[in-house]
Design a protein around this motif. Structure first.
Motif, PDB file in Angstrom:
ATOM      1  N   SER A 120       2.209   6.199   2.235  1.00  0.00           N
ATOM      2  CA  SER A 120       1.189   5.147   2.275  1.00  0.00           C
ATOM      3  C   SER A 120      -0.128   5.682   1.726  1.00  0.00           C
ATOM      4  CB  SER A 120       0.967   4.673   3.716  1.00  0.00           C
ATOM      5  OG  SER A 120       2.174   4.228   4.295  1.00  0.00           O
ATOM      6  N   THR A 167       3.233  -2.828  -3.893  1.00  0.00           N
ATOM      7  CA  THR A 167       4.098  -3.359  -2.836  1.00  0.00           C
ATOM      8  C   THR A 167       5.550  -3.155  -3.257  1.00  0.00           C
ATOM      9  OG1 THR A 167       2.493  -5.035  -2.151  1.00  0.00           O
ATOM     10  CG2 THR A 167       4.803  -5.429  -1.573  1.00  0.00           C
ATOM     11  N   GLN A 200       0.823  -1.215   0.000  1.00  0.00           N
ATOM     12  CA  GLN A 200       0.000   0.000   0.000  1.00  0.00           C
ATOM     13  C   GLN A 200       0.861   1.271   0.000  1.00  0.00           C
ATOM     14  OE1 GLN A 200      -3.452   0.089  -0.380  1.00  0.00           O
ATOM     15  NE2 GLN A 200      -3.017  -2.044  -0.879  1.00  0.00           N
ATOM     16  N   ILE A 201       1.884   1.242  -0.862  1.00  0.00           N
ATOM     17  CA  ILE A 201       2.743   2.403  -1.083  1.00  0.00           C
ATOM     18  C   ILE A 201       2.446   2.936  -2.485  1.00  0.00           C
ATOM     19  CG2 ILE A 201       5.149   3.142  -1.436  1.00  0.00           C
ATOM     20  CD1 ILE A 201       4.496   2.710   1.475  1.00  0.00           C
ATOM     21  N   SER A 229       0.003   0.591   5.434  1.00  0.00           N
ATOM     22  CA  SER A 229       1.137  -0.169   4.918  1.00  0.00           C
ATOM     23  C   SER A 229       1.570  -1.249   5.911  1.00  0.00           C
ATOM     24  CB  SER A 229       2.319   0.762   4.632  1.00  0.00           C
ATOM     25  OG  SER A 229       2.001   1.652   3.589  1.00  0.00           O
TER      26      SER A 229
END
Length: 311
Positions: free
Chosen positions: A241, A219, A203-204, A247
């Motif tokens: 994030s 990811t 979740q970046i 994240s």
């Protein structure tokens, strides 16, 4: 004959006065698209002085794992490369563009002077800093891929501004801001046989636009190895994030460089990566329990988030 000469002289004088008045009126209008250059000096060129706003992460003074830089170094010590483009504000057309280049002087700012032929008008300036080359730029250089192929990012900087160029506004100052953050992981009391680590952070955001808008969650993965060190620090440069505590950090540790089966796998940790901020985790290995107490640095205090005595 005398009256004709007087009339002619009066007419010439009146014409000269009208011409001067017109020039004064025209030069005072900000919407004029270019200078009147007949028998006049050249217009002052548009000059931009670029500085660095985020020389250090904003919370670096609270993080012992990261050493702050002096705030008085040369520009290239913070941002070694630059890219810039100047666009017509109305049409979006690129008027001038400079692909990624190295900053080599020792000045605290970097100055760009555009051609004197540039007409007066409204322009949009976009500057990217810290890029290795132009390959990460997409969407006509208005978007930057921070994590190509799910890999770690770089220290990337950005400024995007709209400029009105006229006789009263020929010199601007703009400041670059960092678009990434950094994750620091300190691991203490590791067994000497552990020599390798891989980790993933999900979740970046993968990309950032010229307007500091982050898009496309992915990811990010990274590996590290070391010879011998009971206490190590792993770092990863990451985009923000996607939201609060979104994240997940997953860490595997291996004996030697054998990546087949992890020797140790600590519990996953939820974090929130932010722009221009250091996020710090501490894993303390308990040899007796063969597991980790895990802490997160909140302001300047390490807070326990996974306690072996409780679990």
């Amino acid at each position: 004959m005398k009256n004709d000469i007087s009339f002619h002289a009066l007419f010439v004088r009146h014409s000269v006065i009208r011409s001067i008045q017109c020039l004064l009126i025209l030069s005072s209008l900000p919407c004029i698209s270019s200078c009147i250059k007949d028998d006049l000096q050249s217009c002052p060129p548009l000059q931009i002085d670029i500085s660095v706003k985020d020389k250090n992460y904003f919370n670096v003074d609270n993080v012992s794992l990261e050493s702050p830089k002096s705030e008085s170094l040369a520009f290239h010590e913070y941002v070694p490369t630059l890219y810039y483009s100047l666009r017509n504000e109305a049409t979006g057309e690129i008027i001038e563009e400079q692909e990624v280049f190295n900053v080599t002087d020792n000045n605290p700012t970097h100055s760009v002077t555009f051609c004197e032929c540039l007409p007066f008008g409204k322009y949009v300036l976009t500057v990217w800093g810290g890029l290795d080359n132009n390959t990460s730029l997409t969407d006509q250089s208005l978007t930057n891929i921070l994590h190509a192929n799910q890999t770690e990012g770089h220290h990337v900087y950005l400024v995007h501004d709209t400029l009105v160029y006229n006789m009263q506004n020929t010199h601007y100052n703009v400041a670059l801001e960092r678009v990434t953050g950094k994750l620091l992981i300190q691991i203490i009391n590791l067994p000497p046989t552990v020599r390798y680590a891989d980790r993933s952070v999900n979740q970046i955001y993968e990309r950032v636009t010229h307007q500091f808008k982050y898009i496309n969650p992915i990811t990010v993965r990274k590996q590290d190895s070391w010879n011998t060190a009971p206490n190590i620090i792993l770092s990863t440069i990451l985009a923000p994030s996607t939201g609060e505590h979104q994240s997940n950090v997953h860490l595997n540790l291996y004996d030697g460089t054998d990546q087949a089966i992890p020797a140790l796998t600590p519990k996953d940790v939820k974090i929130t990566m932010k722009r221009n901020e250091l996020t710090s985790l501490r894993y303390v290995y308990d040899e007796e329990k063969e597991d980790f107490n895990i802490y997160v640095l909140n302001n300047d205090t390490w807070e326990l988030i996974y306690n072996l005595d409780i679990d």
